[in-house]
Design an enzyme around this catalytic site. Structure first.
Site, PDB file in Angstrom:
ATOM      1  N   TRP A 203      -2.345  -3.025  -1.801  1.00 40.16           N
ATOM      2  CA  TRP A 203      -1.972  -4.441  -1.927  1.00 40.16           C
ATOM      3  C   TRP A 203      -2.884  -5.164  -0.949  1.00 40.16           C
ATOM      4  O   TRP A 203      -2.768  -5.000   0.269  1.00 40.16           O
ATOM      5  CB  TRP A 203      -0.495  -4.632  -1.576  1.00 40.16           C
ATOM      6  CG  TRP A 203      -0.014  -6.031  -1.843  1.00 40.16           C
ATOM      7  CD1 TRP A 203       0.442  -6.516  -3.025  1.00 40.16           C
ATOM      8  CD2 TRP A 203       0.058  -7.117  -0.909  1.00 40.16           C
ATOM      9  NE1 TRP A 203       0.790  -7.837  -2.893  1.00 40.16           N
ATOM     10  CE2 TRP A 203       0.564  -8.234  -1.608  1.00 40.16           C
ATOM     11  CE3 TRP A 203      -0.257  -7.262   0.444  1.00 40.16           C
ATOM     12  CZ2 TRP A 203       0.765  -9.468  -1.005  1.00 40.16           C
ATOM     13  CZ3 TRP A 203      -0.061  -8.496   1.045  1.00 40.16           C
ATOM     14  CH2 TRP A 203       0.448  -9.585   0.318  1.00 40.16           C
TER      15      TRP A 203
ATOM     16  N   CYS B 148       0.833  -1.200   0.000  1.00 42.14           N
ATOM     17  CA  CYS B 148       0.000   0.000   0.000  1.00 42.14           C
ATOM     18  C   CYS B 148       0.870   1.253   0.000  1.00 42.14           C
ATOM     19  O   CYS B 148       1.795   1.389   0.782  1.00 42.14           O
ATOM     20  CB  CYS B 148      -0.961   0.060   1.181  1.00 42.14           C
ATOM     21  SG  CYS B 148      -2.067  -1.327   1.285  1.00 42.14           S
TER      22      CYS B 148
ATOM     23  N   LYS C  59      14.342 -14.751  -9.514  1.00 45.23           N
ATOM     24  CA  LYS C  59      14.001 -13.755 -10.541  1.00 45.23           C
ATOM     25  C   LYS C  59      13.081 -14.375 -11.595  1.00 45.23           C
ATOM     26  O   LYS C  59      12.119 -13.759 -12.023  1.00 45.23           O
ATOM     27  CB  LYS C  59      15.277 -13.211 -11.221  1.00 45.23           C
ATOM     28  CG  LYS C  59      16.078 -12.257 -10.384  1.00 45.23           C
ATOM     29  CD  LYS C  59      15.559 -10.834 -10.394  1.00 45.23           C
ATOM     30  CE  LYS C  59      14.976 -10.343  -9.126  1.00 45.23           C
ATOM     31  NZ  LYS C  59      15.480 -10.431  -7.870  1.00 45.23           N
TER      32      LYS C  59
ATOM     33  N   GLY D  41      -1.040  -1.372   6.326  1.00 47.62           N
ATOM     34  CA  GLY D  41      -0.725  -2.209   7.494  1.00 47.62           C
ATOM     35  C   GLY D  41      -1.856  -3.186   7.746  1.00 47.62           C
ATOM     36  O   GLY D  41      -2.688  -3.443   6.862  1.00 47.62           O
TER      37      GLY D  41
HETATM   38  C1  F6R Z   1      12.776 -10.029  -5.175  1.00 51.15           C
HETATM   39  C2  F6R Z   1      12.555  -8.979  -4.193  1.00 51.15           C
HETATM   40  C3  F6R Z   1      12.208  -9.386  -2.813  1.00 51.15           C
HETATM   41  C4  F6R Z   1      12.865  -8.441  -1.787  1.00 51.15           C
HETATM   42  C5  F6R Z   1      12.383  -8.780  -0.383  1.00 51.15           C
HETATM   43  C6  F6R Z   1      13.035  -7.890   0.663  1.00 51.15           C
HETATM   44  O1  F6R Z   1      13.130  -9.489  -6.408  1.00 51.15           O
HETATM   45  O2  F6R Z   1      12.629  -7.831  -4.503  1.00 51.15           O
HETATM   46  O3  F6R Z   1      12.539 -10.713  -2.560  1.00 51.15           O
HETATM   47  O4  F6R Z   1      14.256  -8.578  -1.887  1.00 51.15           O
HETATM   48  O5  F6R Z   1      10.991  -8.608  -0.308  1.00 51.15           O
HETATM   49  O6  F6R Z   1      12.765  -6.550   0.428  1.00 51.15           O
HETATM   50  P1  F6R Z   1      13.613  -5.420   1.131  1.00 51.15           P
HETATM   51  O7  F6R Z   1      15.002  -5.496   0.579  1.00 51.15           O
HETATM   52  O8  F6R Z   1      12.940  -4.131   0.795  1.00 51.15           O
HETATM   53  O9  F6R Z   1      13.598  -5.723   2.601  1.00 51.15           O
END
Ligand code: F6R
Length: 616
Positions: free
Chosen positions: A76, A2, A489, A103
């Protein structure tokens, strides 16, 4: 999860809100909505299921009045599916008040029952509407939005950022946060609120991060921040380090394509200012003190998804260089298994967004248990660095595509800088060893640029393989997390079943998956830097080839031993064994992106995902 934007100022709230939501859409794209207090003094709302473009098309067909005050939301879905009714804003006080939420309100059922019993009605299945109706009730009782907010936040359990406005207070937006992000943008005769600075960077570079359990009130000329008891709190202003164009596509076919092209800069900028006269300096760690770094006897790296794979790569280097045991854990597993934590444990969290709820909660948990916490983060003003003892920022610039690419290489770079710093402080490497590794690291951006030159041949491979139903990835040592990342990916972008394995594990089970034509990417260690591992991985390639696999090798330039056994070879420049992952991951990112594009999928906003996972 969100995106939230709020605005008070001139006659242009709709334009500001829609621009902010466009930039925040990576946070969620199930539905979008706005509420504006128009010049007729009335509250007007519009909301639609689907991407933001569905809402903007609707607003073109049926315009709503513009005005000076507004809030906007991109969702979301958590509670209640992605429908028009469940889209935010939600209304209270007979439609005079609008509220948006990011949240999860864990006690919403009890609140809803209480309000239903009093005769209030609901139109959605969301947890958020309970907060809107409750706020309406409290406004009716107090006639003051801030006071009503104070009453509401004490009733809510869970995580929330809330923004609300009421048509009887036309120049005010009030917000509150607990464990979800909210940042203020300071303008001239106008002020902004956003889930992150991308919401308003087009209009101002001056920002303020709001702390936990605080309420903010913005009017065109004033910003007030208090705690939940109403005590005014001091805030620190910071300057946003990038400009609006950094979060634009700039002629690229997708944000992801642009962000992959920025990987050399992401690494170079993360190193910038941290290597002085060939030595690593990390001023951000000064406050923590070298004694903490000499005192620790264990490091735990916590993160999720791609960031956790960056952590795995980092763990090999930090342990090898600094001779401190390093363990990597997914944040959500770590927190709920009663881990052993002492003041000699250093917890390093990694998060691009700095808002991932699983990681945030794990950091808080670790600190409460007495451990020290360092955050590796890419987003200024984010919560995780604020909740840590020190923060080492990656300087990858804003990452908009939901799948992480440039942040990954920047995270590895930051961990390597930290590892070399730690090795120096603890006397684990001598000057020559430190200098050799620093030289390897500083050479990476130029080598990354060379890897990017082979983008078109990888794209071609992806197009040939667009009918593929399953892909395997193998790697060993630091190549193992790269195999995991390559598989992640491909799953998230192309919706193809993909698995990453440690190459040494092959004979313990996964080799049963190999059949004629099965594509297998193999991240091959350097024949020069890791001759022993190289031999073993080449044997693995022969084993799978003998069983009909189609082998695509990511191998060092000039690696003649791989050529006879690989169907395709993607060459990467020579680099020390620990530095290869920074290069080897790029072809896998490009492959996944191009295969998704060849299937006609949206590479920037894959289905069911959101960039910033701010719910547990
Ligand atoms: C995959 C991806 C996610 C984030 C994960 C953590 O491409 O982007 O797996 O790496 O949700 O997100 P952060 O780094 O924002 O804590």
């Amino acid at each position: 999860m969100c995106g939230i934007v709020g605005y008070v100022g001139r006659e242009r709230s709709l334009e500001v809100l829609l621009g902010g939501l466009k930039r925040l859409e990576y946070r969620g794209y199930d539905s979008a909505g706005v509420a504006i207090i128009a010049d007729d003094g009335q509250l007007h709302t519009a909301k639609r299921a689907g991407r933001l473009s569905v809402l903007t098309d609707e607003l073109q067909r049926h315009p709503i009045s513009n005005g000076r005050t507004g809030i906007g939301h991109t969702r979301w879905a958590t509670h209640g599916g992605p429908t028009d009714h469940n889209a935010h804003p939600h209304l209270g006080d007979d439609g005079k008040l609008a509220l948006i939420h990011n949240g999860i309100i864990e006690n919403f059922s009890a609140l809803k029952e209480e309000l239903l019993a009093e005769g209030y009605t609901f139109t959605s299945e969301t947890d958020s509407e309970a907060a809107a109706v409750l706020l309406g009730r409290e406004y009716a009782a107090t006639g003051d939005l801030v006071e009503a907010f104070r009453r509401v936040v004490t009733r809510l359990e869970g995580a929330f950022t809330l923004l609300a406005l009421h048509q009887d207070q036309p120049d005010v937006v009030v917000g509150a946060r607990r464990n979800s992000p909210l940042v203020i943008g300071l303008g001239d005769g106008e002020n902004f609120l956003g889930s992150d600075v991308a919401a308003f960077v087009e209009y101002t570079k001056r920002a303020v991060a709001i702390g936990q359990d605080q309420i903010v009130t913005i009017t065109p000329d004033a910003v007030t921040v208090t705690d939940f008891d109403g005590n005014v709190v001091e805030v620190d202003e910071f300057e946003i380090a990038w400009d609006a164009s950094a979060s634009e596509k700039g002629g690229w076919s997708s944000f992801m394509a642009k962000e992959i092209s920025e990987e050399p800069d992401a690494v170079a900028n993360t190193i910038l200012g941290r290597v002085v006269d060939g030595k690593v300096v990390i001023p951000e760690l000064d406050e923590l003190g070298d004694e903490v770094l000499t005192d620790i006897n264990r490091i735990v790296i916590i993160a999720c998804g791609t960031a956790a794979y960056a952590g795995m790569v980092g763990s090999y280097a930090i342990e090898q260089w600094a001779r401190v045991p390093v363990q990597v854990e997914l944040s959500h597993e770590f927190r709920y298994r009663d881990p052993v934590l002492t003041p000699q444990t250093l917890v390093i969290s990694i998060s691009q967004s700095g808002e991932t709820m699983d990681t945030l909660m794990a950091v808080k948990y670790a600190r409460e248990a007495g451990a020290r916490a360092i955050s590796v983060c890419n987003t200024q003003g984010a919560t995780i660095p604020r909740e840590s003892d020190a923060a080492v920022y990656t300087h990858a610039g804003p990452e908009v595509a939901v799948a992480s690419t440039k942040a990954f290489v920047a995270q590895i770079t930051a961990l390597y800088l930290f590892g070399l710093h730690l090795a120096r402080v603890r006397g684990a490497l001598d000057e020559a060893q430190l200098a050799a590794n620093v030289a390897e690291l500083t050479a990476i951006p130029e080598k990354l640029a060379r890897v990017l030159e082979s983008s078109e041949s990888i794209a071609q491979l992806a197009r040939w393989m667009s009918d593929t139903r399953a892909v395997l990835f193998l790697g060993r040592h630091v190549g193992y997390p790269i195999a995991l990342e390559g598989a992640l990916k491909l799953k998230e972008l192309a919706y193809i079943h993909a698995e990453g394995f440690a190459a040494g594990e092959l004979k313990h089970g996964p080799i049963a998956l190999i059949e004629a034509g099965q594509p297998v990417f193999v991240v091959v260690p350097s024949p020069i830097g890791s001759p022993e591992l190289h031999k073993k991985v080449v044997s693995n390639i022969q084993e799978i080839r003998a069983r009909g696999a189609r082998v695509i090798a990511i191998a060092e330039q000039g690696d003649a031993a791989v050529l006879p056994f690989a169907d395709e070879v993607v060459p990467i420049p020579l680099a020390g064994p620990l530095f290869e992952p920074l290069l080897g991951v790029i072809p896998l990112q490009i492959f996944a992106m191009e295969l998704a594009a060849a299937k006609g999928l949206d590479v920037d906003q894959p289905r069911n995902l959101a960039k910033s996972v701010t719910v547990e």
